[in-house]
Design an enzyme around this catalytic site. Structure first.
Site, PDB file in Angstrom:
ATOM      1  N   HIS A   1       0.854  -1.187   0.000  1.00  0.00           N
ATOM      2  CA  HIS A   1       0.000   0.000   0.000  1.00  0.00           C
ATOM      3  C   HIS A   1       0.879   1.223   0.000  1.00  0.00           C
ATOM      4  CE1 HIS A   1      -3.171   2.806   1.132  1.00  0.00           C
ATOM      5  NE2 HIS A   1      -3.997   1.892   0.663  1.00  0.00           N
TER       6      HIS A   1
ATOM      7  N   ASP B   1      -7.912  -5.613   0.212  1.00  0.00           N
ATOM      8  CA  ASP B   1      -8.383  -6.410  -0.916  1.00  0.00           C
ATOM      9  C   ASP B   1      -7.999  -7.873  -0.817  1.00  0.00           C
ATOM     10  OD1 ASP B   1      -9.635  -4.304  -2.250  1.00  0.00           O
ATOM     11  OD2 ASP B   1      -7.675  -3.541  -2.832  1.00  0.00           O
TER      12      ASP B   1
HETATM   13  N1  CMC Z   1       4.117  -7.587  -4.848  1.00  0.00           N
HETATM   14  C1  CMC Z   1       5.468  -7.570  -5.067  1.00  0.00           C
HETATM   15  N2  CMC Z   1       6.214  -6.453  -4.967  1.00  0.00           N
HETATM   16  C2  CMC Z   1       5.587  -5.310  -4.650  1.00  0.00           C
HETATM   17  C3  CMC Z   1       4.205  -5.263  -4.399  1.00  0.00           C
HETATM   18  C4  CMC Z   1       3.466  -6.460  -4.498  1.00  0.00           C
HETATM   19  N3  CMC Z   1       2.146  -6.472  -4.291  1.00  0.00           N
HETATM   20  N4  CMC Z   1       3.837  -3.995  -4.103  1.00  0.00           N
HETATM   21  C5  CMC Z   1       4.961  -3.267  -4.158  1.00  0.00           C
HETATM   22  N5  CMC Z   1       6.015  -4.067  -4.482  1.00  0.00           N
HETATM   23  C6  CMC Z   1       7.427  -3.641  -4.585  1.00  0.00           C
HETATM   24  C7  CMC Z   1       7.684  -2.896  -5.877  1.00  0.00           C
HETATM   25  O1  CMC Z   1       8.103  -3.756  -6.910  1.00  0.00           O
HETATM   26  C8  CMC Z   1       8.743  -1.921  -5.466  1.00  0.00           C
HETATM   27  O2  CMC Z   1       9.970  -2.607  -5.435  1.00  0.00           O
HETATM   28  P1  CMC Z   1      11.347  -1.827  -5.780  1.00  0.00           P
HETATM   29  O3  CMC Z   1      11.476  -0.746  -4.740  1.00  0.00           O
HETATM   30  O4  CMC Z   1      12.387  -2.884  -5.695  1.00  0.00           O
HETATM   31  O5  CMC Z   1      11.168  -1.262  -7.166  1.00  0.00           O
HETATM   32  C9  CMC Z   1       8.393  -1.578  -4.020  1.00  0.00           C
HETATM   33  O6  CMC Z   1       7.650  -2.716  -3.532  1.00  0.00           O
HETATM   34  C10 CMC Z   1       7.538  -0.311  -3.866  1.00  0.00           C
HETATM   35  O7  CMC Z   1       6.421  -0.430  -4.745  1.00  0.00           O
HETATM   36  P2  CMC Z   1       5.751   0.804  -5.491  1.00  0.00           P
HETATM   37  O8  CMC Z   1       4.958   0.293  -6.653  1.00  0.00           O
HETATM   38  O9  CMC Z   1       6.795   1.841  -5.775  1.00  0.00           O
HETATM   39  O10 CMC Z   1       4.812   1.343  -4.344  1.00  0.00           O
HETATM   40  P3  CMC Z   1       3.531   2.246  -4.527  1.00  0.00           P
HETATM   41  O11 CMC Z   1       3.311   2.907  -3.244  1.00  0.00           O
HETATM   42  O12 CMC Z   1       3.670   3.104  -5.744  1.00  0.00           O
HETATM   43  O13 CMC Z   1       2.365   1.187  -4.849  1.00  0.00           O
HETATM   44  C11 CMC Z   1       0.586  -0.313  -4.625  1.00  0.00           C
HETATM   45  C12 CMC Z   1       1.416   0.767  -3.948  1.00  0.00           C
HETATM   46  C13 CMC Z   1      -0.656  -0.626  -3.780  1.00  0.00           C
HETATM   47  C14 CMC Z   1       0.075   0.189  -5.988  1.00  0.00           C
HETATM   48  C15 CMC Z   1       1.439  -1.585  -4.805  1.00  0.00           C
HETATM   49  O14 CMC Z   1       1.855  -2.064  -3.547  1.00  0.00           O
HETATM   50  C16 CMC Z   1       0.719  -2.684  -5.597  1.00  0.00           C
HETATM   51  O15 CMC Z   1       0.737  -2.655  -6.828  1.00  0.00           O
HETATM   52  N6  CMC Z   1       0.059  -3.648  -4.869  1.00  0.00           N
HETATM   53  C17 CMC Z   1      -0.735  -4.666  -5.523  1.00  0.00           C
HETATM   54  C18 CMC Z   1      -2.086  -4.076  -5.890  1.00  0.00           C
HETATM   55  C19 CMC Z   1      -2.987  -3.894  -4.694  1.00  0.00           C
HETATM   56  O16 CMC Z   1      -3.121  -4.782  -3.865  1.00  0.00           O
HETATM   57  N7  CMC Z   1      -3.640  -2.725  -4.651  1.00  0.00           N
HETATM   58  C20 CMC Z   1      -4.631  -2.423  -3.622  1.00  0.00           C
HETATM   59  C21 CMC Z   1      -4.251  -1.266  -2.762  1.00  0.00           C
HETATM   60  S1  CMC Z   1      -5.310  -1.167  -1.317  1.00  0.00           S
HETATM   61  C22 CMC Z   1      -6.858  -0.748  -1.928  1.00  0.00           C
HETATM   62  C23 CMC Z   1      -6.931   0.650  -2.387  1.00  0.00           C
HETATM   63  O17 CMC Z   1      -6.627   1.563  -1.600  1.00  0.00           O
HETATM   64  O18 CMC Z   1      -7.357   0.864  -3.523  1.00  0.00           O
END
Ligand code: CMC
Length: 443
Positions: free
Chosen positions: A319, A377
């Site tokens: 998140h 989720d």
């Molecule tokens: N599985 C594997 N690696 C992950 C995941 C995951 N679910 N989420 C983040 N990472 C890694 C990502 O690859 C990155 O690694 P590095 O620093 O080595 O490049 C690091 O963690 C940080 O990720 P980010 O994408 O820069 O973080 P963000 O804050 O931009 O993204 C997120 C947050 C929710 C979009 C992301 O964690 C994700 O895609 N999760 C899966 C989708 C999900 O479950 N979304 C629901 C969010 S909660 C409901 C809502 O509020 O809508």
């Protein structure tokens, strides 16, 4: 940049100190504002005027886009408060309409206020009969979210008498209409895809109970939801009701900042919510659990999630704000067990996969270091599936519940005297000025 330490407690939102920015030999003092809880913010509104420089923050990771008094998240501690009340308490003791009242008006209602609000909402549960014909334009296999975006956007064509955003009464009527009609529209979207007739709302039923009936009753046979299942769905709605300045809420605010009508703004929010990184993750998480299928395949998927060259992510994990267990996920996990128990589902293979996946990920160095915990989720899909909803409806249910949050945030923005149209700037990296060359002279 240096910041001065505030010396006295002041009214939230007022300057509590200053930050000094040194840029190109010039020193600029910027006010530091303190909220009621949470990090202070450096007010950079004067920065461009005084330095000619913008700030750069794609994804808004360090940017407070507005002042708000609705929802507070402490992502490090895993805390979520609606108007100061912890989400766990509201989910345990409250009901959804009470939460709606709280989000809209700032305080929990007394018994009279609750009764009046309940009546005001239920008065609007039916949709204009023409909307039935509007629905017929959609393909039967349309995704319910596509139908929701289209139908909610179309409400402005049906309810002209509540689109003047400068009239507080019209704003209120539009708000009530959307909270009341969203379950009716979501249920219609579901019925349409399965080829069953629409079921009209019943105002003597509770919010979730009525929604379940609109989804699962048929003219040949009524549907009576068990109190445990209705309660579970109310809880799911409460957990999803608001979440501070997330992507869809920011979309609603940005759309609304131009003066667009509330139905159009909420339709924009629904479109944003649909994405798999946001509300679409509940559908994606369940699809992933189905793909994993059995506990013995978990290591393979954990390895894929960690592989930089594989775009696969563990859906329902991570998140932007929570760097701790999502407090909503804890309640959701408990709710999913209650629903499965009530339905007598003893050994749900997907729940077994989910619990084992969570256990492994919580101890895996990659997930621990990156602070990737289960989010709401992760367990909501299992619960909604057990309640009888197909995966395509999951995000539509999220949109239904989040509507009140979007409306509360939209109203707060419209009523803020400092409100301006949202207009970010950019770091331009395209071509500098060049002269047009006629086609016959280009090489
Ligand atoms: N599985 C594997 N690696 C992950 C995941 C995951 N679910 N989420 C983040 N990472 C890694 C990502 O690859 C990155 O690694 P590095 O620093 O080595 O490049 C690091 O963690 C940080 O990720 P980010 O994408 O820069 O973080 P963000 O804050 O931009 O993204 C997120 C947050 C929710 C979009 C992301 O964690 C994700 O895609 N999760 C899966 C989708 C999900 O479950 N979304 C629901 C969010 S909660 C409901 C809502 O509020 O809508």
């Amino acid at each position: 940049m240096t910041t001065s330490v505030p010396t006295s407690q002041q009214r939230p939102g007022t300057p509590s100190g200053t930050a000094t920015v040194n840029y190109q030999g010039k020193s600029i003092e910027l006010p530091v504002l303190r909220g009621s809880v949470g990090p202070e913010v450096i007010d950079i509104r004067k920065l461009y005027g005084e330095t000619g420089a913008f700030t750069y923050d794609p994804g808004f990771t360090s940017t407070a886009s507005c002042e708000s008094s609705i929802t507070y998240i402490d992502g490090d501690e895993g805390i979520l408060l609606y108007r100061g009340y912890p989400i766990e308490q509201l989910a345990e003791h409250g009901d959804f309409l009470e939460t709606c009242y709280l989000l809209l008006y700032g305080d929990l209602p007394n018994a009279t206020q609750m009764k009046e609000f309940d009546r005001a909402i239920t008065y609007h549960t039916m949709v204009h009969e023409q909307i039935n014909y509007f629905f017929r334009g959609f393909r039967r296999d349309a995704h319910p979210m596509a139908v929701m975006v289209g139908t909610v956007g179309a409400l402005s064509a049906f309810y002209h008498d509540s689109t003047d955003i400068n009239d507080p009464h019209q704003r209120m009527v539009a708000s009530f209409r959307m909270i009341a009609k969203m379950p009716t529209i979501a249920a219609m979207a579901y019925k349409y895809t399965i080829g069953q007739p629409f079921v009209y709302p019943r105002n003597d039923l509770g919010y979730a109970e009525n929604f379940l009936r609109m989804c699962f009753a048929v003219p040949a046979e009524d549907y009576k939801a068990s109190p445990v299942l209705s309660r579970a769905l109310e809880r799911i709605f409460i957990l999803h009701a608001d979440h501070e300045q997330n992507a869809s809420t920011s979309t609603v605010r940005l759309a609304g900042s131009s003066g667009a009508n509330p139905f159009a703004c909420i339709a924009a929010g629904i479109a944003c919510l649909w994405g798999p990184a946001h509300g679409g993750a509940n559908e994606a998480a369940l699809t992933m659990l189905e793909e994993i299928g059995s506990v013995d395949r978990i290591p393979e998927f954990i390895a894929r999630a960690k592989d930089k060259n594989d775009p696969f992510r563990l859906m329902g994990f991570g998140h932007r704000v929570y760097k701790n267990y999502d407090p909503r996920a804890k309640v959701m996990q408990k709710t999913s067990h209650e629903v499965l128990d009530e339905l007598g589902i003893k050994n749900d293979p997907l729940l077994a996969v989910a619990m084992e996946l969570e256990k492994i990920a919580l101890h895996d160095d990659y997930f621990v270091e990156k602070k990737l915990y289960p989010n709401i989720d992760f367990y909501s899909g299992i619960t909604l599936r057990a309640l009888g909803f197909p995966t395509t409806m999951f995000t539509a249910l999220f949109a239904l519940a989040r509507t009140v949050g979007w409306i509360a945030q939209w109203t707060e923005m419209i009523e803020d005297p400092a409100q301006k149209i949202g207009r970010p700037r950019q770091l331009y990296t395209g071509a500098a000025r060049r002269e047009y060359v006629p086609l016959n002279k280009r090489g």
